[in-house]
Design an enzyme around this catalytic site. Structure first.
Site, PDB file in Angstrom:
ATOM      1  N   ASP A 187      33.164  39.299  41.101  1.00 46.34           N
ATOM      2  CA  ASP A 187      32.151  39.207  42.130  1.00 46.34           C
ATOM      3  C   ASP A 187      31.281  38.249  41.643  1.00 46.34           C
ATOM      4  O   ASP A 187      30.223  38.484  40.770  1.00 46.34           O
ATOM      5  CB  ASP A 187      31.308  40.597  42.489  1.00 46.34           C
ATOM      6  CG  ASP A 187      30.147  40.203  43.516  1.00 46.34           C
ATOM      7  OD1 ASP A 187      30.450  39.629  44.586  1.00 46.34           O
ATOM      8  OD2 ASP A 187      29.034  40.707  43.133  1.00 46.34           O
ATOM      9  N   GLU A 243      36.152  36.830  45.437  1.00 43.79           N
ATOM     10  CA  GLU A 243      35.813  36.654  46.433  1.00 43.79           C
ATOM     11  C   GLU A 243      35.630  35.188  46.765  1.00 43.79           C
ATOM     12  O   GLU A 243      35.187  34.358  45.940  1.00 43.79           O
ATOM     13  CB  GLU A 243      34.335  37.441  46.479  1.00 43.79           C
ATOM     14  CG  GLU A 243      34.517  38.914  46.837  1.00 43.79           C
ATOM     15  CD  GLU A 243      33.042  39.549  47.381  1.00 43.79           C
ATOM     16  OE1 GLU A 243      31.970  38.785  47.201  1.00 43.79           O
ATOM     17  OE2 GLU A 243      33.136  40.659  47.736  1.00 43.79           O
ATOM     18  N   ASP A 302      26.991  44.840  41.636  1.00 41.57           N
ATOM     19  CA  ASP A 302      28.149  43.770  41.291  1.00 41.57           C
ATOM     20  C   ASP A 302      29.442  44.338  40.687  1.00 41.57           C
ATOM     21  O   ASP A 302      30.414  43.650  40.824  1.00 41.57           O
ATOM     22  CB  ASP A 302      27.262  42.686  40.404  1.00 41.57           C
ATOM     23  CG  ASP A 302      26.050  41.975  41.333  1.00 41.57           C
ATOM     24  OD1 ASP A 302      26.272  41.463  42.169  1.00 41.57           O
ATOM     25  OD2 ASP A 302      24.885  42.626  40.726  1.00 41.57           O
TER      26      ASP A 302
END
Length: 171
Positions: free
Chosen positions: A7, A66, A138
């Protein structure tokens, strides 16, 4: 298969390695990389080094990260893209294949809604992976990316095996 989920963020980058054993998923390690405040170049170097350390220690076989989403602030999107680049370069240097997933696709895969909130993702990661300890947001997002990729790979493998059986039966 071991998957490293990332992330990305210029201030906090979440990481997680998940191992698929059959249909079961097991967390191998997860946490956050927090670069020291300062110049962007220094933070990117710390993200690169942190991801490289995780790859060396936990030995994933693929990177799932991501993709960049549209941000309201162009500067934020640019910094996010740079953090992604540092993480991707560290994984690519180690020879890992890289897979990208939209944040909505990750949330849909692990929560069932592409509009899920961070708390919902944290809850689902604790449930799916049987994690008792609290999860940083996170790190939970990184776990979700790794789980999303693992599920995607399992589904593609199943579909491929099924197609092969159908083709063989047709002969």
């Amino acid at each position: 298969m071991r998957v490293l989920g990332i992330d990305p963020g210029s201030r906090v980058t979440g990481f997680a390695v998940v191992e698929a054993r059959g249909a079961a998923l097991h967390p191998i390690g997860f946490g956050v990389i927090r670069p020291a405040a300062g110049e962007m170049a220094g933070r990117l170097a710390e993200i690169f080094a942190g991801v490289a350390r995780v790859v060396a220690e936990l030995r994933p076989e693929a990177l799932a990260i991501e993709s960049v989403f549209l941000a309201r602030n162009a500067q934020s999107a640019l910094k996010l893209g740079q953090a992604r680049g540092a993480a991707i370069c560290a994984a690519a240097q180690a020879g890992l294949p890289v897979f990208e997933y939209a944040p909505r696709a990750v949330k849909l895969a692990v929560v069932g809604s592409g509009r899920a909130h961070k708390a919902q993702v944290q809850h689902m990661m604790r449930q799916i992976l049987r994690i008792d300890e609290p999860l940083a947001a996170d790190a939970a997002d990184a776990l979700a990316v790794a789980v999303c990729h693992s599920h995607t790979q399992q589904t593609q493998g199943y579909a491929s095996r099924r197609l092969t059986r159908v083709q063989e039966a047709a002969r």
